[in-house]
Design a protein around this motif. Structure first.
Motif, PDB file in Angstrom:
ATOM      1  N   VAL A 256      -8.673  19.173   1.161  1.00 42.08           N
ATOM      2  CA  VAL A 256      -7.508  18.844   0.344  1.00 42.08           C
ATOM      3  C   VAL A 256      -6.265  19.473   0.988  1.00 42.08           C
ATOM      4  O   VAL A 256      -6.131  20.692   1.013  1.00 42.08           O
ATOM      5  N   PRO A 257      -5.400  18.627   1.512  1.00 39.55           N
ATOM      6  CA  PRO A 257      -4.182  19.149   2.136  1.00 39.55           C
ATOM      7  C   PRO A 257      -3.153  19.533   1.084  1.00 39.55           C
ATOM      8  O   PRO A 257      -3.307  19.221  -0.088  1.00 39.55           O
ATOM      9  N   LEU A 258      -2.102  20.159   1.516  1.00 38.49           N
ATOM     10  CA  LEU A 258      -1.024  20.564   0.627  1.00 38.49           C
ATOM     11  C   LEU A 258       0.131  19.586   0.707  1.00 38.49           C
ATOM     12  O   LEU A 258       0.240  18.805   1.651  1.00 38.49           O
TER      13      LEU A 258
ATOM     14  N   VAL B  69      -5.230  11.536  -0.014  1.00 41.00           N
ATOM     15  CA  VAL B  69      -6.675  11.677  -0.198  1.00 41.00           C
ATOM     16  C   VAL B  69      -7.112  11.897  -1.644  1.00 41.00           C
ATOM     17  O   VAL B  69      -8.276  11.671  -1.965  1.00 41.00           O
ATOM     18  N   LEU B  70      -6.239  12.351  -2.517  1.00 42.39           N
ATOM     19  CA  LEU B  70      -6.636  12.613  -3.894  1.00 42.39           C
ATOM     20  C   LEU B  70      -6.570  11.352  -4.744  1.00 42.39           C
ATOM     21  O   LEU B  70      -5.811  10.430  -4.455  1.00 42.39           O
ATOM     22  N   VAL B  71      -7.390  11.307  -5.785  1.00 39.54           N
ATOM     23  CA  VAL B  71      -7.384  10.182  -6.717  1.00 39.54           C
ATOM     24  C   VAL B  71      -6.030  10.140  -7.414  1.00 39.54           C
ATOM     25  O   VAL B  71      -5.536  11.154  -7.904  1.00 39.54           O
ATOM     26  N   SER B  72      -5.453   8.954  -7.468  1.00 39.70           N
ATOM     27  CA  SER B  72      -4.164   8.794  -8.136  1.00 39.70           C
ATOM     28  C   SER B  72      -4.362   8.238  -9.543  1.00 39.70           C
ATOM     29  O   SER B  72      -5.424   7.715  -9.879  1.00 39.70           O
ATOM     30  N   GLU B  73      -3.335   8.350 -10.335  1.00 40.24           N
ATOM     31  CA  GLU B  73      -3.370   7.767 -11.676  1.00 40.24           C
ATOM     32  C   GLU B  73      -3.609   6.260 -11.566  1.00 40.24           C
ATOM     33  O   GLU B  73      -4.353   5.684 -12.366  1.00 40.24           O
ATOM     34  N   ALA B  74      -3.010   5.622 -10.570  1.00 39.96           N
ATOM     35  CA  ALA B  74      -3.198   4.175 -10.369  1.00 39.96           C
ATOM     36  C   ALA B  74      -4.659   3.838 -10.051  1.00 39.96           C
ATOM     37  O   ALA B  74      -5.172   2.810 -10.492  1.00 39.96           O
ATOM     38  N   ASP B  75      -5.348   4.703  -9.288  1.00 41.85           N
ATOM     39  CA  ASP B  75      -6.772   4.485  -8.986  1.00 41.85           C
ATOM     40  C   ASP B  75      -7.606   4.483 -10.270  1.00 41.85           C
ATOM     41  O   ASP B  75      -8.471   3.627 -10.459  1.00 41.85           O
ATOM     42  N   VAL B  76      -7.336   5.436 -11.149  1.00 45.67           N
ATOM     43  CA  VAL B  76      -8.072   5.539 -12.410  1.00 45.67           C
ATOM     44  C   VAL B  76      -7.763   4.338 -13.302  1.00 45.67           C
ATOM     45  O   VAL B  76      -8.663   3.734 -13.891  1.00 45.67           O
ATOM     46  N   GLU B  77      -6.492   3.966 -13.384  1.00 47.93           N
ATOM     47  CA  GLU B  77      -6.102   2.809 -14.198  1.00 47.93           C
ATOM     48  C   GLU B  77      -6.746   1.532 -13.676  1.00 47.93           C
ATOM     49  O   GLU B  77      -7.225   0.710 -14.447  1.00 47.93           O
ATOM     50  N   ARG B  78      -6.784   1.364 -12.356  1.00 46.85           N
ATOM     51  CA  ARG B  78      -7.385   0.167 -11.749  1.00 46.85           C
ATOM     52  C   ARG B  78      -8.878   0.094 -12.072  1.00 46.85           C
ATOM     53  O   ARG B  78      -9.401  -0.952 -12.458  1.00 46.85           O
ATOM     54  N   ALA B  79      -9.581   1.217 -11.945  1.00 47.42           N
ATOM     55  CA  ALA B  79     -11.019   1.240 -12.238  1.00 47.42           C
ATOM     56  C   ALA B  79     -11.277   0.927 -13.712  1.00 47.42           C
ATOM     57  O   ALA B  79     -12.185   0.162 -14.037  1.00 47.42           O
ATOM     58  N   ALA B  80     -10.472   1.502 -14.601  1.00 42.14           N
ATOM     59  CA  ALA B  80     -10.630   1.234 -16.030  1.00 42.14           C
ATOM     60  C   ALA B  80     -10.374  -0.230 -16.340  1.00 42.14           C
ATOM     61  O   ALA B  80     -11.119  -0.857 -17.112  1.00 42.14           O
ATOM     62  N   SER B  81      -9.353  -0.794 -15.743  1.00 45.24           N
ATOM     63  CA  SER B  81      -9.033  -2.204 -15.962  1.00 45.24           C
ATOM     64  C   SER B  81     -10.166  -3.105 -15.464  1.00 45.24           C
ATOM     65  O   SER B  81     -10.542  -4.071 -16.139  1.00 45.24           O
ATOM     66  N   GLU B  82     -10.723  -2.783 -14.296  1.00 42.36           N
ATOM     67  CA  GLU B  82     -11.841  -3.571 -13.756  1.00 42.36           C
ATOM     68  C   GLU B  82     -13.057  -3.489 -14.675  1.00 42.36           C
ATOM     69  O   GLU B  82     -13.738  -4.483 -14.904  1.00 42.36           O
ATOM     70  N   MET B  83     -13.312  -2.296 -15.209  1.00 41.53           N
ATOM     71  CA  MET B  83     -14.445  -2.139 -16.116  1.00 41.53           C
ATOM     72  C   MET B  83     -14.245  -2.944 -17.392  1.00 41.53           C
ATOM     73  O   MET B  83     -15.169  -3.596 -17.878  1.00 41.53           O
ATOM     74  N   LEU B  84     -13.038  -2.915 -17.939  1.00 38.48           N
ATOM     75  CA  LEU B  84     -12.765  -3.661 -19.174  1.00 38.48           C
ATOM     76  C   LEU B  84     -12.863  -5.162 -18.956  1.00 38.48           C
ATOM     77  O   LEU B  84     -13.378  -5.883 -19.801  1.00 38.48           O
ATOM     78  N   SER B  85     -12.393  -5.636 -17.803  1.00 40.70           N
ATOM     79  CA  SER B  85     -12.442  -7.083 -17.563  1.00 40.70           C
ATOM     80  C   SER B  85     -13.870  -7.543 -17.229  1.00 40.70           C
ATOM     81  O   SER B  85     -14.193  -8.711 -17.446  1.00 40.70           O
ATOM     82  N   ALA B  86     -14.731  -6.640 -16.756  1.00 39.17           N
ATOM     83  CA  ALA B  86     -16.117  -6.995 -16.433  1.00 39.17           C
ATOM     84  C   ALA B  86     -17.046  -6.859 -17.620  1.00 39.17           C
ATOM     85  O   ALA B  86     -18.129  -7.418 -17.625  1.00 39.17           O
TER      86      ALA B  86
END
Length: 60
Positions: A28-30, A37-54
């Motif tokens: 983990v860089p500074l 490299v870190l998970v972004s809020e957009a990554d979490v939102e995208r995964a949640a949206s994909e789960m809801l649509s599936a």
């Protein structure tokens, strides 16, 4: 920590879809480099949206 949360959910009878959203496997860089490299809020939102649509019944 996530494995413990998922285990507790499954042990309690949770049967819905679960998705793991993780950072890139790296040191983990500074500063701004961490955003590469870190998970972004957009990554979490995208995964949640994909789960809801599936999900066959996303609201129940």
């Amino acid at each position: 920590m996530s494995e413990g949360v998922v285990t507790a959910l499954v042990d309690a009878g949770f049967t819905r879809m679960i998705r793991w959203v993780a950072s890139v496997d790296s040191f983990v860089p500074l500063g701004k480099a961490a955003e590469l490299v870190l998970v972004s809020e957009a990554d979490v939102e995208r995964a949640a949206s994909e789960m809801l649509s599936a999900a066959p019944d996303a609201h129940g």
